[in-house]
Scaffold this motif. Structure first.
Motif, PDB file in Angstrom:
ATOM      1  N   HIS A 163      86.630 -23.591  60.767  1.00 24.06           N
ATOM      2  CA  HIS A 163      85.510 -24.165  60.364  1.00 24.06           C
ATOM      3  C   HIS A 163      84.002 -23.147  61.310  1.00 24.06           C
ATOM      4  CE1 HIS A 163      87.126 -28.489  59.005  1.00 24.06           C
ATOM      5  NE2 HIS A 163      87.184 -27.095  58.372  1.00 24.06           N
ATOM      6  N   MET A 164      82.733 -22.756  60.706  1.00 24.90           N
ATOM      7  CA  MET A 164      81.668 -22.544  61.433  1.00 24.90           C
ATOM      8  C   MET A 164      80.947 -23.587  60.724  1.00 24.90           C
ATOM      9  SD  MET A 164      79.912 -18.244  62.633  1.00 24.90           S
ATOM     10  CE  MET A 164      78.685 -18.707  60.701  1.00 24.90           C
ATOM     11  N   ASP A 165      80.226 -24.016  62.594  1.00 25.47           N
ATOM     12  CA  ASP A 165      79.064 -24.979  62.165  1.00 25.47           C
ATOM     13  C   ASP A 165      79.781 -25.668  61.595  1.00 25.47           C
ATOM     14  OD1 ASP A 165      76.820 -25.413  63.165  1.00 25.47           O
ATOM     15  OD2 ASP A 165      75.815 -24.173  62.647  1.00 25.47           O
ATOM     16  N   GLY A 166      80.766 -26.148  61.141  1.00 25.16           N
ATOM     17  CA  GLY A 166      81.935 -27.450  60.026  1.00 25.16           C
ATOM     18  C   GLY A 166      81.982 -26.690  58.908  1.00 25.16           C
ATOM     19  N   GLN A 167      81.128 -25.988  58.281  1.00 17.97           N
ATOM     20  CA  GLN A 167      81.773 -25.359  57.459  1.00 17.97           C
ATOM     21  C   GLN A 167      82.795 -24.226  57.510  1.00 17.97           C
ATOM     22  OE1 GLN A 167      79.862 -25.850  54.044  1.00 17.97           O
ATOM     23  NE2 GLN A 167      78.720 -27.490  55.960  1.00 17.97           N
ATOM     24  N   PRO A 168      83.228 -24.228  55.809  1.00 17.01           N
ATOM     25  CA  PRO A 168      84.862 -23.228  55.638  1.00 17.01           C
ATOM     26  C   PRO A 168      84.224 -21.917  55.841  1.00 17.01           C
ATOM     27  CG  PRO A 168      84.714 -25.058  54.133  1.00 17.01           C
ATOM     28  CD  PRO A 168      84.129 -25.467  54.859  1.00 17.01           C
TER      29      PRO A 168
ATOM     30  N   PRO B 286      79.184 -23.490  66.964  1.00 17.13           N
ATOM     31  CA  PRO B 286      80.476 -23.738  66.957  1.00 17.13           C
ATOM     32  C   PRO B 286      81.691 -23.779  65.913  1.00 17.13           C
ATOM     33  CG  PRO B 286      79.226 -25.151  66.057  1.00 17.13           C
ATOM     34  CD  PRO B 286      78.148 -24.995  65.947  1.00 17.13           C
ATOM     35  N   ILE B 287      82.639 -22.158  66.684  1.00 11.15           N
ATOM     36  CA  ILE B 287      83.890 -22.148  65.666  1.00 11.15           C
ATOM     37  C   ILE B 287      85.420 -23.394  65.675  1.00 11.15           C
ATOM     38  CG2 ILE B 287      85.774 -20.704  65.605  1.00 11.15           C
ATOM     39  CD1 ILE B 287      83.109 -19.435  63.634  1.00 11.15           C
ATOM     40  N   THR B 288      85.501 -24.315  65.023  1.00 13.37           N
ATOM     41  CA  THR B 288      86.990 -24.927  64.786  1.00 13.37           C
ATOM     42  C   THR B 288      87.699 -24.042  64.480  1.00 13.37           C
ATOM     43  OG1 THR B 288      85.862 -27.080  64.987  1.00 13.37           O
ATOM     44  CG2 THR B 288      87.727 -27.437  64.552  1.00 13.37           C
TER      45      THR B 288
ATOM     46  N   ALA C 117      90.790 -28.282  53.720  1.00 15.82           N
ATOM     47  CA  ALA C 117      90.499 -30.031  52.741  1.00 15.82           C
ATOM     48  C   ALA C 117      90.335 -30.546  54.233  1.00 15.82           C
ATOM     49  CB  ALA C 117      92.197 -30.269  53.285  1.00 15.82           C
ATOM     50  N   ALA C 118      90.068 -30.329  55.096  1.00 14.42           N
ATOM     51  CA  ALA C 118      89.230 -30.828  56.852  1.00 14.42           C
ATOM     52  C   ALA C 118      88.039 -31.315  56.145  1.00 14.42           C
ATOM     53  CB  ALA C 118      89.663 -31.006  57.240  1.00 14.42           C
ATOM     54  N   ALA C 119      87.168 -29.548  55.630  1.00 13.88           N
ATOM     55  CA  ALA C 119      86.710 -29.708  55.582  1.00 13.88           C
ATOM     56  C   ALA C 119      85.584 -30.815  53.492  1.00 13.88           C
ATOM     57  CB  ALA C 119      85.884 -28.565  55.497  1.00 13.88           C
ATOM     58  N   LEU C 120      86.629 -30.881  53.030  1.00 13.08           N
ATOM     59  CA  LEU C 120      86.635 -31.053  52.051  1.00 13.08           C
ATOM     60  C   LEU C 120      86.242 -32.399  51.905  1.00 13.08           C
ATOM     61  CD1 LEU C 120      86.914 -31.848  49.028  1.00 13.08           C
ATOM     62  CD2 LEU C 120      88.497 -31.752  49.020  1.00 13.08           C
TER      63      LEU C 120
ATOM     64  N   GLY D 209      88.252 -27.939  43.069  1.00 14.76           N
ATOM     65  CA  GLY D 209      87.252 -26.634  42.919  1.00 14.76           C
ATOM     66  C   GLY D 209      87.241 -26.221  44.534  1.00 14.76           C
ATOM     67  N   ALA D 210      87.258 -26.677  45.610  1.00 15.00           N
ATOM     68  CA  ALA D 210      87.274 -26.537  47.270  1.00 15.00           C
ATOM     69  C   ALA D 210      88.340 -25.940  47.652  1.00 15.00           C
ATOM     70  CB  ALA D 210      87.014 -28.141  48.076  1.00 15.00           C
TER      71      ALA D 210
END
Ligand code: FES
Ligand code: FES
Length: 152
Positions: free
Chosen positions: A50-55, A70-72, A109-112, A126-127
């Protein structure tokens, strides 16, 4: 050149060329090997973080494009609000087969679930469509996402 990047809440300074893929920095420079290399061409999703919460696909993201975002990574999945429910569902349904794709699957899946707490089958498909599993664990992944959504 030195870059200051934030991974899982910690600042790291890395001295690499600006076009070095984030995936290389994670695995080779910082020793965080939970994020996998699959295709290197944004085709398989094994390298999803994730970068800024986006995959994003870390294999095609140059470190110079990260900036202060932020990277997760999978190493911090449990710190996300949906992380523990996803981990429990993955274990309960015995989702992984070889496991190679699974850190990328879990980050997608976490981002979705963060965006869409109760996704439909179509929203899950889709995700997750960019995450390839050569072992074919797709039915269990979908079931585990539904299970985690119910628990979250
Ligand atoms: S390794 Fe990045 S998408 Fe395949
Ligand atoms: S579990 Fe083997 S590639 Fe997905």
């Amino acid at each position: 050149m030195a870059f200051d990047i934030t991974i899982n809440g910690a600042r790291h300074q890395v001295d690499v060329d600006g076009d070095t893929p984030l995936l290389w920095v994670l695995r080779d420079v910082l020793g965080m090997t939970g994020t996998k290399f699959g295709c290197g061409a944004a085709l398989c999703g094994a390298c999803t973080v994730h970068m800024d919460g986006q995959p994003i696909r870390s294999c095609i993201t140059p470190v110079e494009a990260v900036g202060a975002a932020p990277i997760t990574t999978i190493e911090a999945l449990e710190t996300l609000p949906v992380g523990p429910a996803l981990q429990a569902a993955w274990v309960a349904l015995d989702v992984p087969q070889c496991g190679y794709c699974q850190s990328g699957q879990l980050m997608s899946a976490a981002a979705l679930l963060t965006e869409t707490p109760q996704p439909s089958d179509a929203e899950i498909d889709g995700a997750m469509s960019g995450n390839v599993c050569r072992c074919g664990t797709y039915p269990r992944i979908r079931a585990a996402i539904h299970r985690a959504a119910g628990a979250a």
